[in-house]
Scaffold this motif. Structure first.
Motif, PDB file in Angstrom:
ATOM      1  N   LEU A 138       0.212 -23.665 -12.936  1.00 56.18           N
ATOM      2  CA  LEU A 138       0.733 -23.356 -11.601  1.00 56.18           C
ATOM      3  C   LEU A 138       2.258 -23.299 -11.587  1.00 56.18           C
ATOM      4  O   LEU A 138       2.859 -22.450 -10.935  1.00 56.18           O
ATOM      5  CB  LEU A 138       0.272 -24.432 -10.605  1.00 56.18           C
ATOM      6  CG  LEU A 138      -1.204 -24.445 -10.222  1.00 56.18           C
ATOM      7  CD1 LEU A 138      -1.544 -25.699  -9.427  1.00 56.18           C
ATOM      8  CD2 LEU A 138      -1.524 -23.209  -9.376  1.00 56.18           C
ATOM      9  N   TRP A 139       2.871 -24.249 -12.316  1.00 55.04           N
ATOM     10  CA  TRP A 139       4.337 -24.384 -12.281  1.00 55.04           C
ATOM     11  C   TRP A 139       4.832 -24.572 -13.715  1.00 55.04           C
ATOM     12  O   TRP A 139       4.963 -25.700 -14.208  1.00 55.04           O
ATOM     13  CB  TRP A 139       4.721 -25.589 -11.408  1.00 55.04           C
ATOM     14  CG  TRP A 139       4.160 -25.465 -10.019  1.00 55.04           C
ATOM     15  CD1 TRP A 139       4.475 -24.510  -9.098  1.00 55.04           C
ATOM     16  CD2 TRP A 139       3.171 -26.303  -9.384  1.00 55.04           C
ATOM     17  NE1 TRP A 139       3.753 -24.696  -7.935  1.00 55.04           N
ATOM     18  CE2 TRP A 139       2.951 -25.785  -8.085  1.00 55.04           C
ATOM     19  CE3 TRP A 139       2.465 -27.437  -9.789  1.00 55.04           C
ATOM     20  CZ2 TRP A 139       2.047 -26.362  -7.200  1.00 55.04           C
ATOM     21  CZ3 TRP A 139       1.575 -28.016  -8.887  1.00 55.04           C
ATOM     22  CH2 TRP A 139       1.365 -27.476  -7.624  1.00 55.04           C
ATOM     23  N   PRO A 140       5.095 -23.460 -14.421  1.00 54.64           N
ATOM     24  CA  PRO A 140       5.395 -23.556 -15.857  1.00 54.64           C
ATOM     25  C   PRO A 140       6.727 -24.208 -16.193  1.00 54.64           C
ATOM     26  O   PRO A 140       6.942 -24.581 -17.351  1.00 54.64           O
ATOM     27  CB  PRO A 140       5.384 -22.096 -16.321  1.00 54.64           C
ATOM     28  CG  PRO A 140       5.290 -21.255 -15.112  1.00 54.64           C
ATOM     29  CD  PRO A 140       4.983 -22.088 -13.932  1.00 54.64           C
ATOM     30  N   ASP A 141       7.628 -24.349 -15.214  1.00 57.21           N
ATOM     31  CA  ASP A 141       8.880 -25.051 -15.512  1.00 57.21           C
ATOM     32  C   ASP A 141       9.316 -25.837 -14.281  1.00 57.21           C
ATOM     33  O   ASP A 141       8.719 -25.730 -13.207  1.00 57.21           O
ATOM     34  CB  ASP A 141       9.964 -24.080 -16.003  1.00 57.21           C
ATOM     35  CG  ASP A 141      10.181 -22.942 -15.019  1.00 57.21           C
ATOM     36  OD1 ASP A 141      10.148 -23.199 -13.809  1.00 57.21           O
ATOM     37  OD2 ASP A 141      10.356 -21.795 -15.472  1.00 57.21           O
ATOM     38  N   VAL A 142      10.365 -26.605 -14.460  1.00 54.80           N
ATOM     39  CA  VAL A 142      10.771 -27.536 -13.393  1.00 54.80           C
ATOM     40  C   VAL A 142      11.255 -26.781 -12.157  1.00 54.80           C
ATOM     41  O   VAL A 142      11.062 -27.235 -11.026  1.00 54.80           O
ATOM     42  CB  VAL A 142      11.813 -28.550 -13.935  1.00 54.80           C
ATOM     43  CG1 VAL A 142      13.161 -27.918 -14.190  1.00 54.80           C
ATOM     44  CG2 VAL A 142      11.939 -29.756 -13.022  1.00 54.80           C
ATOM     45  N   GLN A 143      11.869 -25.604 -12.360  1.00 55.54           N
ATOM     46  CA  GLN A 143      12.324 -24.832 -11.195  1.00 55.54           C
ATOM     47  C   GLN A 143      11.125 -24.353 -10.366  1.00 55.54           C
ATOM     48  O   GLN A 143      11.182 -24.358  -9.136  1.00 55.54           O
ATOM     49  CB  GLN A 143      13.147 -23.610 -11.641  1.00 55.54           C
ATOM     50  CG  GLN A 143      14.502 -23.962 -12.209  1.00 55.54           C
ATOM     51  CD  GLN A 143      14.489 -24.092 -13.722  1.00 55.54           C
ATOM     52  OE1 GLN A 143      13.428 -24.290 -14.329  1.00 55.54           O
ATOM     53  NE2 GLN A 143      15.654 -23.998 -14.337  1.00 55.54           N
ATOM     54  N   ALA A 144      10.055 -23.959 -11.048  1.00 51.70           N
ATOM     55  CA  ALA A 144       8.858 -23.500 -10.322  1.00 51.70           C
ATOM     56  C   ALA A 144       8.268 -24.654  -9.512  1.00 51.70           C
ATOM     57  O   ALA A 144       7.866 -24.481  -8.360  1.00 51.70           O
ATOM     58  CB  ALA A 144       7.830 -22.953 -11.309  1.00 51.70           C
TER      59      ALA A 144
END
Ligand code: SF4
Length: 375
Positions: free
Chosen positions: A78-84
């Motif tokens: 759902l959220w591949p990196d911290v910004q997502a």
């Protein structure tokens, strides 16, 4: 999942006798986990993504590795990196977290992602003190991220490691008083070289060899250094102070079903236990003392605290264990198309309840009234 590639480190000799044997064992017997870099890949220069390390360590607080795997993969998808993750709403994060328990972790996850994105340009600080300032990151998690993601020789002490160290050194002081001694000894045996792998090796040793019951000492790479093994009674450690009995609280939960198969939910207050999660209407959860009688308990669990007058059908009771108390809820159900107006309630399709941010205790309550809705 993304991993950061760095130049391969020169492998120096390890700095403690424990570390040499343990790392050699870890190279052959490490657990394969979705957030982990294998020692072979590590030796080739692959390094863990601090986002994956942080996410997995927060999830692993109070939760088993087996339970965390699927949640970790879902979050990364759902959220591949911290910004997502920072861009997600808190409700979306809570919904994805539902079932993992200790929901303040999910809210802190979202807050921490926003700080990393806004204040640190999306990069986790490679500094144990700065990590510890972030929401949801305490002594253990800051040390784990520092060691695993940034190869900083921090003492990483979770429950498994506590057990291993207390056995290696036959620590007679009971937990929790022994914690500072355990941390000091953990620092003493942590090597400068490969401290991240050393931390993970200690965790694996505790999880697979130095288990609470029947540790497999004969297979243990550290048995020549282990005082408890030498004494012949490793299970005696760690010594624990006697536990206080967990108090019991009682209450009632009310499952309201509409004729077109919807369930009435509301949102809990943002602060406090299960803050911000969804729930069915329920009474206050009240503790009783030793003088409680069946009649006084029945007063806490009857349908008199229902949100409105209706025909409330008793559906048995559920029990749920929280850290500091055990909850026993009597469950009631009614079928109606109308409920009193409320600014924080809504109707949710019964066959889409899995999409709601319902904690496990509320899933149990709904299951009591609508059997098998959560399998
Ligand atoms: S020898 Fe046994 S008790 Fe000691 S660390 Fe190894 S598994 Fe644990």
């Amino acid at each position: 999942m993304t991993h950061i590639r760095y130049k391969a480190l020169t492998q120096k000799s390890t700095s403690t006798p424990h570390a040499g044997k343990l790392l050699a064992w870890y190279d052959r017997h490490h657990r394969i986990l979705p957030w982990r870099i294998s020692p072979a890949d590590y030796a080739q220069g692959l390094r863990p993504d601090p986002y994956c390390v942080w996410l997995s360590e927060v999830m692993l607080q109070q939760t088993t590795v087996e339970a965390v795997k699927a949640y970790f993969l879902k979050f990364i998808r759902l959220w591949p990196d911290v910004q997502a993750l920072a861009a997600a709403t808190e409700d979306d994060v809570l919904r994805a977290w539902a079932g993992l328990g200790y929901y303040s972790r999910a809210r802190n996850l979202k807050k921490c992602a926003s700080i990393i994105t806004d204040k640190y340009q999306g990069r986790f600080p490679a500094d144990i003190e700065m990590l510890r300032q972030l929401p949801g990151i305490g002594d253990y998690t800051s040390a784990a991220i520092a060691a695993i993601a940034f190869n900083i020789p921090a003492a990483v002490v979770d429950g498994n490691v506590e057990r291993v160290i207390s056995r290696l050194f036959a620590i007679k002081t009971a937990l929790p008083q022994a914690k500072s001694e355990i941390r000091r000894l953990s620092r003493q045996i942590t090597p400068q070289n490969r401290p991240g792998d050393f931390a993970q090796a200690m965790m694996d040793l505790g999880a697979t060899i130095c288990t609470p019951r029947k540790p497999a000492c004969i297979l243990c790479p550290l048995n020549a250094h282990c005082a408890a093994y030498t004494e012949g009674e490793p299970e005696f450690y760690p010594v624990k102070a006697p536990k206080k009995a967990r108090p019991v609280r009682y209450g009632a939960g009310f499952v309201i079903v509409s004729p077109d198969n919807k369930v009435y939910l509301r949102k809990r207050a943002d602060q406090g236990l299960l803050g911000g999660m969804s729930e069915v209407p329920n009474s206050d959860w009240l503790a009783v003392d030793d003088t409680a009688t069946p009649a006084s308990i029945a007063r806490l669990t009857n349908a008199e605290s229902a949100p409105f007058a209706a025909q409330w059908l008793p559906c048995g009771s559920i029990t749920h264990i929280f850290t500091h108390f055990e909850l026993r809820l009597s469950i009631y159900k009614t079928v109606t198309a109308t409920v009193p107006p409320s600014n924080n309630g809504w109707w949710a399709d019964a066959d889409r309840l899995h999409e709601e941010a319902l904690p496990t205790v509320m899933k149990k309550a709904i299951n009591a009234a609508l059997p098998d809705i959560f399998k």
